[in-house]
Motif scaffolding. Sequence first.
Motif, short mmCIF file in Angstrom:
data_model
loop_
_atom_site.label_atom_id
_atom_site.label_comp_id
_atom_site.label_asym_id
_atom_site.label_seq_id
_atom_site.Cartn_x
_atom_site.Cartn_y
_atom_site.Cartn_z
N ILE A 287 -20.21 -6.13 -0.10
CA ILE A 287 -20.73 -4.91 -0.73
C ILE A 287 -20.78 -5.13 -2.24
O ILE A 287 -19.94 -5.85 -2.79
CB ILE A 287 -19.83 -3.69 -0.38
CG1 ILE A 287 -20.36 -2.40 -0.98
CG2 ILE A 287 -18.41 -3.93 -0.85
CD1 ILE A 287 -19.54 -1.18 -0.59
N LYS A 288 -21.77 -4.56 -2.88
CA LYS A 288 -21.84 -4.60 -4.34
C LYS A 288 -22.15 -3.20 -4.85
O LYS A 288 -23.12 -2.58 -4.42
CB LYS A 288 -22.94 -5.56 -4.79
CG LYS A 288 -23.06 -5.64 -6.31
CD LYS A 288 -24.19 -6.56 -6.75
CE LYS A 288 -24.30 -6.59 -8.27
NZ LYS A 288 -25.38 -7.47 -8.74
N PRO A 289 -21.30 -2.66 -5.75
CA PRO A 289 -20.03 -3.22 -6.23
C PRO A 289 -18.91 -2.96 -5.23
O PRO A 289 -19.03 -2.08 -4.39
CB PRO A 289 -19.81 -2.48 -7.53
CG PRO A 289 -20.41 -1.13 -7.28
CD PRO A 289 -21.62 -1.37 -6.42
N GLY A 290 -17.83 -3.73 -5.34
CA GLY A 290 -16.66 -3.46 -4.52
C GLY A 290 -16.21 -4.60 -3.64
O GLY A 290 -15.34 -4.39 -2.77
N LYS A 291 -16.73 -5.79 -3.85
CA LYS A 291 -16.39 -6.92 -2.98
C LYS A 291 -14.88 -7.13 -2.82
O LYS A 291 -14.40 -7.36 -1.70
CB LYS A 291 -17.05 -8.19 -3.51
CG LYS A 291 -16.67 -9.46 -2.74
CD LYS A 291 -17.28 -10.69 -3.38
CE LYS A 291 -16.81 -11.97 -2.71
NZ LYS A 291 -17.37 -13.17 -3.36
N PRO A 292 -14.05 -7.08 -3.88
CA PRO A 292 -12.64 -7.45 -3.72
C PRO A 292 -11.72 -6.37 -3.13
O PRO A 292 -10.51 -6.40 -3.35
CB PRO A 292 -12.21 -7.81 -5.14
CG PRO A 292 -13.06 -6.97 -6.00
CD PRO A 292 -14.39 -6.87 -5.30
N THR A 293 -12.27 -5.42 -2.40
CA THR A 293 -11.46 -4.35 -1.81
C THR A 293 -10.46 -4.93 -0.79
O THR A 293 -10.79 -5.83 -0.02
CB THR A 293 -12.37 -3.32 -1.11
OG1 THR A 293 -13.24 -2.76 -2.09
CG2 THR A 293 -11.55 -2.23 -0.45
N ILE A 294 -9.25 -4.36 -0.81
CA ILE A 294 -8.19 -4.76 0.13
C ILE A 294 -7.83 -3.57 1.02
O ILE A 294 -7.69 -2.44 0.55
CB ILE A 294 -6.94 -5.24 -0.63
CG1 ILE A 294 -7.23 -6.53 -1.39
CG2 ILE A 294 -5.76 -5.43 0.32
CD1 ILE A 294 -6.07 -7.02 -2.23
N ILE A 295 -7.68 -3.83 2.31
CA ILE A 295 -7.24 -2.81 3.26
C ILE A 295 -6.09 -3.41 4.06
O ILE A 295 -6.22 -4.49 4.64
CB ILE A 295 -8.36 -2.38 4.22
CG1 ILE A 295 -9.57 -1.87 3.43
CG2 ILE A 295 -7.86 -1.31 5.19
CD1 ILE A 295 -10.81 -1.69 4.28
N GLY A 296 -4.97 -2.68 4.08
CA GLY A 296 -3.83 -3.20 4.82
C GLY A 296 -2.87 -2.12 5.24
O GLY A 296 -3.14 -0.92 5.11
N GLU A 297 -1.72 -2.56 5.73
CA GLU A 297 -0.71 -1.63 6.25
C GLU A 297 0.67 -2.12 5.84
O GLU A 297 0.99 -3.31 5.94
CB GLU A 297 -0.82 -1.56 7.78
CG GLU A 297 0.20 -0.67 8.44
CD GLU A 297 0.10 -0.69 9.96
OE1 GLU A 297 1.00 -0.14 10.60
OE2 GLU A 297 -0.86 -1.30 10.49
N VAL A 298 1.48 -1.18 5.36
CA VAL A 298 2.87 -1.47 5.01
C VAL A 298 3.73 -0.35 5.56
O VAL A 298 3.49 0.84 5.29
CB VAL A 298 3.07 -1.59 3.48
CG1 VAL A 298 4.54 -1.82 3.16
CG2 VAL A 298 2.21 -2.70 2.90
N ASN A 299 4.72 -0.67 6.35
CA ASN A 299 5.63 0.32 6.94
C ASN A 299 4.88 1.46 7.63
O ASN A 299 5.18 2.63 7.44
CB ASN A 299 6.56 0.90 5.87
CG ASN A 299 7.55 -0.12 5.35
OD1 ASN A 299 7.60 -1.26 5.83
ND2 ASN A 299 8.33 0.25 4.35
N ASN A 300 3.88 1.10 8.43
CA ASN A 300 3.08 2.06 9.19
C ASN A 300 2.36 3.07 8.30
O ASN A 300 2.14 4.22 8.68
CB ASN A 300 3.95 2.83 10.21
CG ASN A 300 3.12 3.46 11.31
OD1 ASN A 300 2.13 2.88 11.78
ND2 ASN A 300 3.49 4.67 11.71
N LYS A 301 1.98 2.63 7.09
CA LYS A 301 1.18 3.46 6.20
C LYS A 301 0.06 2.59 5.62
O LYS A 301 0.26 1.41 5.32
CB LYS A 301 2.04 4.05 5.06
CG LYS A 301 3.08 5.04 5.57
CD LYS A 301 3.88 5.64 4.43
CE LYS A 301 4.91 6.63 4.97
NZ LYS A 301 5.71 7.27 3.89
N MET A 302 -1.13 3.20 5.47
CA MET A 302 -2.26 2.46 4.93
C MET A 302 -2.10 2.23 3.44
O MET A 302 -1.63 3.11 2.72
CB MET A 302 -3.57 3.24 5.17
CG MET A 302 -4.11 3.13 6.57
SD MET A 302 -5.70 4.02 6.72
CE MET A 302 -6.72 3.03 5.62
N VAL A 303 -2.50 1.05 3.01
CA VAL A 303 -2.58 0.74 1.59
C VAL A 303 -4.00 0.25 1.32
O VAL A 303 -4.47 -0.71 1.95
CB VAL A 303 -1.56 -0.34 1.18
CG1 VAL A 303 -1.70 -0.63 -0.31
CG2 VAL A 303 -0.14 0.11 1.50
#
Length: 413
Positions: A287-303
């Motif tokens: 996607i442009k702009p926004g290529k370096p987006t990170i999606i993850g999970e820590v302790n059952n919560k979205m980051v």
Amino acid sequence: MGTEFLKIIDVSKAHNVVKNLFERIYSPISVEKISLNEALFRVLSHDIHAHMDLPPFNRAIMDGYAVKSQDTFGATEENPAMLKLVEVVRAGSTPQKEIKSGFCSEITTGAPIPPGADGVVMVEFSQKNEENIELFTGSYPGQHIAARGSDIKKGELVLKAGTILSPDKIGVLAALGYSTVEVRSKLKVAVISTGNELVLPEEDLEYGKIYDVNSSTIYSALESYGVHPLLKGIIPDEYAAVKNAIKHSLEDADLIITSGGTSAGAGDVLREVMDDMGEVMVHGISIKPGKPTIIGEVNNKMVIGLPGNPTAALIVLDVLIAPYLKNFSGCAAHYKPSDKIKLPMASRFHSAQGRMEYLLVKIVGGQVNPILKNSGAITGLSEADGYIKIPKTTEMILEGDLVEVYFFDDIIH
């Protein structure tokens, strides 16, 4: 040396990741009970059925005289009906007399209809002579009377779960005697800005520093989505500082959104922190702009790690995250559909082939003008009327080509 991107994925696959995380982590939706006076634009958590009739009694909807309608049939100014007044019934009082043939009660708007009466003659069509009342028009059964249960009947479904409590809906609940109401709990979303170059707006701007834009813009956008943002301040691009900020945010937030530090450069540490604390599902979107987006999970919560550039951060937030936040909060129905119209391009534009591009545009003279500023230029957003979506397979848009324009006014209130 910075961390490499994971496999770059399409926007549609990123949507699937976010959707699955929301369904797994944030279902079922929690509920809280609040005062009716605090319920404006909150989302009802359950169906409301009336526990009483509204109105709860037969009531007058005009000032006048409560009568047996048959006593007034044929009444005119030349041949008025003559009735004897037995009492005055005001709003909030209880009738003491039954209306029998030849009698009437004076009544005010909102007052209970006396037993025996079945109609109201408006005061404009009457004349009082001591205890005798002359009526210059006839009445019929039910005239100027709001019958018990004519508005809402006991047991009737009044408001459905998921209803946004606008002033009129709150009025209905108040009429039914509610002082509190159960609503969906607001998702608490931590907002963290990362960057050694960032300072707060109230601080002196030293050489090499810039004011933090993303905290305010992301906070405002989140409020419009019906969630409860929590400002966590500015964090330097250092492993320990980022890890500590996420750790503390997990204590009171349901979801964490950071901006900055998401790329693969030497100073971008979010990916490393999330790898150590939890799991990274997405690092890099086509996607442009926004290529370096990170999606993850820590302790059952979205980051969610948004890019640091303000335009990129807001576009990714709106395109990828906002639909799920709005759906969770129930405020999706509060938004107009994202109207789109087709207009011609004012000039030729070379796109970023290989990535879905969201190009900010301004409408001038019925034509679409691209805003050619980098994603770090916040003024690009202030000048834009909306954006166009350019598929990754499109290399060029020619002058005069029709494009679909998505307007910001339809996206954020």
